[in-house]
Design a protein around this motif. Structure first.
Motif, short mmCIF file in Angstrom:
data_model
loop_
_atom_site.label_atom_id
_atom_site.label_comp_id
_atom_site.label_asym_id
_atom_site.label_seq_id
_atom_site.Cartn_x
_atom_site.Cartn_y
_atom_site.Cartn_z
N MET A 15 0.84 -1.19 0.00
CA MET A 15 0.00 0.00 0.00
C MET A 15 0.88 1.24 0.00
O MET A 15 1.88 1.30 0.73
CB MET A 15 -0.91 -0.01 1.23
CG MET A 15 -1.90 1.15 1.27
SD MET A 15 -3.03 1.03 2.68
CE MET A 15 -4.00 -0.40 2.21
N ARG A 16 0.54 2.22 -0.81
CA ARG A 16 1.36 3.42 -0.92
C ARG A 16 1.31 4.25 0.36
O ARG A 16 0.33 4.26 1.08
CB ARG A 16 0.88 4.28 -2.09
CG ARG A 16 -0.50 4.87 -1.86
CD ARG A 16 -0.94 5.77 -2.99
NE ARG A 16 -2.22 6.40 -2.68
CZ ARG A 16 -2.84 7.27 -3.44
NH1 ARG A 16 -2.31 7.61 -4.60
NH2 ARG A 16 -3.99 7.80 -3.08
N THR A 17 2.42 4.94 0.63
CA THR A 17 2.49 5.87 1.74
C THR A 17 2.60 7.26 1.17
O THR A 17 3.42 7.53 0.30
CB THR A 17 3.70 5.57 2.65
OG1 THR A 17 3.58 4.26 3.20
CG2 THR A 17 3.78 6.58 3.79
N THR A 18 1.76 8.17 1.64
CA THR A 18 1.77 9.53 1.12
C THR A 18 2.09 10.52 2.23
O THR A 18 1.89 10.24 3.42
CB THR A 18 0.41 9.91 0.51
OG1 THR A 18 -0.61 9.80 1.52
CG2 THR A 18 0.07 9.00 -0.66
N SER A 19 2.61 11.66 1.83
CA SER A 19 2.86 12.75 2.75
C SER A 19 2.04 13.94 2.29
O SER A 19 2.18 14.40 1.15
CB SER A 19 4.34 13.12 2.76
OG SER A 19 4.57 14.21 3.63
N VAL A 20 1.17 14.43 3.15
CA VAL A 20 0.29 15.56 2.83
C VAL A 20 0.82 16.81 3.51
O VAL A 20 1.15 16.78 4.70
CB VAL A 20 -1.16 15.27 3.28
CG1 VAL A 20 -2.04 16.50 3.09
CG2 VAL A 20 -1.71 14.08 2.52
N GLY A 21 0.90 17.90 2.76
CA GLY A 21 1.30 19.18 3.31
C GLY A 21 0.15 20.17 3.27
O GLY A 21 -0.72 20.08 2.40
N VAL A 22 0.13 21.10 4.23
CA VAL A 22 -0.93 22.11 4.30
C VAL A 22 -0.27 23.47 4.55
O VAL A 22 0.52 23.62 5.49
CB VAL A 22 -1.93 21.83 5.43
CG1 VAL A 22 -3.15 22.76 5.30
CG2 VAL A 22 -2.38 20.38 5.43
N PHE A 23 -0.60 24.45 3.71
CA PHE A 23 0.00 25.78 3.80
C PHE A 23 -1.11 26.84 3.75
O PHE A 23 -1.88 26.86 2.79
CB PHE A 23 0.97 26.01 2.65
CG PHE A 23 2.03 24.94 2.52
CD1 PHE A 23 3.26 25.09 3.13
CD2 PHE A 23 1.79 23.77 1.80
CE1 PHE A 23 4.24 24.10 3.03
CE2 PHE A 23 2.74 22.78 1.69
CZ PHE A 23 3.97 22.94 2.32
N LYS A 24 -1.16 27.69 4.76
CA LYS A 24 -2.13 28.78 4.76
C LYS A 24 -1.43 30.07 4.35
O LYS A 24 -0.39 30.43 4.91
CB LYS A 24 -2.78 28.94 6.14
CG LYS A 24 -3.90 29.98 6.15
CD LYS A 24 -4.75 29.89 7.40
CE LYS A 24 -4.02 30.31 8.64
NZ LYS A 24 -4.93 30.33 9.82
N ILE A 25 -2.00 30.76 3.36
CA ILE A 25 -1.35 31.92 2.76
C ILE A 25 -2.32 33.09 2.73
O ILE A 25 -3.40 33.00 2.14
CB ILE A 25 -0.89 31.59 1.32
CG1 ILE A 25 0.01 30.34 1.30
CG2 ILE A 25 -0.18 32.78 0.70
CD1 ILE A 25 0.23 29.77 -0.08
N ALA A 26 -1.95 34.19 3.35
CA ALA A 26 -2.78 35.39 3.34
C ALA A 26 -2.79 36.00 1.94
O ALA A 26 -1.80 35.91 1.20
CB ALA A 26 -2.24 36.41 4.34
N THR A 27 -3.91 36.61 1.55
CA THR A 27 -4.01 37.26 0.25
C THR A 27 -4.44 38.71 0.42
O THR A 27 -5.19 39.06 1.32
CB THR A 27 -5.02 36.54 -0.67
OG1 THR A 27 -6.30 36.50 -0.03
CG2 THR A 27 -4.56 35.13 -0.98
N LYS A 28 -3.96 39.57 -0.50
CA LYS A 28 -4.30 40.98 -0.49
C LYS A 28 -5.53 41.28 -1.34
O LYS A 28 -6.04 42.41 -1.34
CB LYS A 28 -3.12 41.80 -0.98
CG LYS A 28 -1.85 41.64 -0.13
CD LYS A 28 -0.68 42.37 -0.75
CE LYS A 28 0.59 42.17 0.08
NZ LYS A 28 1.77 42.83 -0.54
N GLY A 29 -5.99 40.30 -2.08
CA GLY A 29 -7.15 40.45 -2.94
C GLY A 29 -7.40 39.14 -3.65
O GLY A 29 -6.56 38.23 -3.60
N PRO A 30 -8.54 38.99 -4.34
CA PRO A 30 -8.86 37.71 -4.98
C PRO A 30 -7.88 37.31 -6.08
O PRO A 30 -7.78 36.13 -6.41
CB PRO A 30 -10.27 37.93 -5.54
CG PRO A 30 -10.43 39.41 -5.60
CD PRO A 30 -9.63 39.96 -4.47
N GLY A 31 -7.17 38.26 -6.65
CA GLY A 31 -6.21 37.94 -7.70
C GLY A 31 -4.78 37.85 -7.20
O GLY A 31 -3.85 37.70 -8.01
#
Length: 368
Positions: A1-17
């Motif tokens: 069975m495969r082993t995976t590594s999941v990463g999570v990054f929260k990034i602030a934005t100055k606008g929708p673009g």
């Protein structure tokens, strides 16, 4: 069975673009663009039918990631699951949460037990007359099962949050159905958002065995005793299928992260938020080595017009929609308890938790 590594990054934005934060992490080598599986975002639009900040944000991300992946922007949108939730009322702060997934040969030292895993799937495109009805429920249930398999999760108890982006109706889509001799669940674009969210949530509940599979069309937005404790659904104009993201814990994951959850019974259920924080070691007495990454929650104005017996006016305000009121109220509650206003709170919790409440999930980074 495969082993995976999941990463999570929260990034602030100055606008929708604004993609500068994500591009900076890619340039620094913190994020491998090829490993990005899903991006959830809060944008500062109105969260309604005409909230184009969602589509704008997705377009900006696809255009920025295209050269990094040697793909066209259209191909990027097919490869990565994008879920943009409009509406950052009150203290809610616009931001992105980026999920990555890579296969690993040997789990890092100190990683034990079940850790955060993520899986993704999509339904087929729906006909306008299928939105808010059993066809959407059934197809969503199948997609949830496929996403669980993709995440390496076999036990429904290990699923802690299912994020879905689903379609809505427009006048053109209603007219197309009518021309073929079919009636849609509603002719209101705004009401169709609730129908689509509700049917999608019931699909999650069916897939996870939270309710029986014999759901009728007329149960949607009526049988509020039928709900999922982990579903979070968000409607948008930019698609005609459901994008399903399953988040849970799996023994096949070598991630630094863990996810936990609880269910809010109403919009001021602080105890449930604390319970969700505590489930990953971030309660009133945080465990050493635990760091909050993000909180994900659904918010809704209780359909009976009261909270714990006291009348509210969220459903009667003709200036501001009830979903905007609910996001502001629940967002403020969670921000105060979590210590950050950059939390993912989505409005419209039809069949997502008990009526007037909603699921809340927390992702934490663990030191070992």
């Amino acid at each position: 069975m495969r082993t995976t590594s999941v990463g999570v990054f929260k990034i602030a934005t100055k606008g929708p673009g604004d993609v500068s934060g994500l591009m900076r992490l890619i340039q620094q080598g913190t994020i491998d663009a090829s490993s990005i599986l899903a991006i959830l975002g809060k944008t500062e639009g109105n969260g309604g039918v005409n909230d184009f900040t969602r589509e704008y944000a997705v377009a900006a991300l696809c255009n920025a990631l295209a050269p990094k992946l040697a793909l066209t922007p259209e191909a990027v949108e097919q490869r990565i699951a994008f879920v943009m939730s409009g509406g950052t009322e009150g203290v809610l702060s616009p931001h992105l949460t980026v999920f990555t997934r890579q296969q690993v040969e040997t789990p890092p030292a100190g990683i034990a037990g079940k850790r955060l895993s993520i899986g993704m799937a999509q339904t087929r495109d729906f006909l306008p007359e299928e939105l808010g009805r059993s066809a959407q429920i059934g197809e969503t249930a199948r997609a949830v099962e496929a996403a669980m398999a993709d995440a390496g999760i076999s036990d429904a108890a290990d699923v802690h949050f299912v994020q879905i982006k689903c379609p809505l109706l427009t006048s053109e889509r209603v007219e197309a159905a009518t021309a073929r001799g079919h009636k849609t669940a509603t002719i209101s674009a705004y009401s169709s958002m609730a129908y689509s969210r509700g049917a999608s949530a019931l699909g999650v509940a069916v897939a996870l065995g939270e309710i029986a599979s014999d759901i009728r069309d007329e149960d949607v937005l009526r049988r509020y005793d039928l709900f999922s404790k982990v579903a979070s659904t968000s409607s948008g104009i930019e698609l005609m299928h459901n994008v399903v993201i399953v988040l849970g814990n799996s023994g096949t994951s070598a991630s630094e992260f863990e996810i936990g959850r609880a269910v809010m019974s109403d919009a001021i259920d602080a105890a449930a938020v604390t319970e969700a924080l505590d489930s990953v070691g971030l309660g009133k007495q945080p465990e050493a080595g635990c760091e909050l990454v993000n909180v994900f929650a659904k918010a809704e104005a209780s359909p009976d017009g009261t909270v714990r017996g006291l009348r509210h006016t969220m459903l009667e305000d003709t200036d501001i929609s009830s979903t905007r009121h609910a996001r502001a109220a629940v967002g403020g509650l969670i921000a105060g308890l979590a210590g950050t206003s950059a939390v993912y709170v989505s409005g419209g919790a039809e069949h997502q938790g008990p009526a007037g409440g909603g699921p809340v999930a927390v992702i934490a980074r663990l030191s070992g």
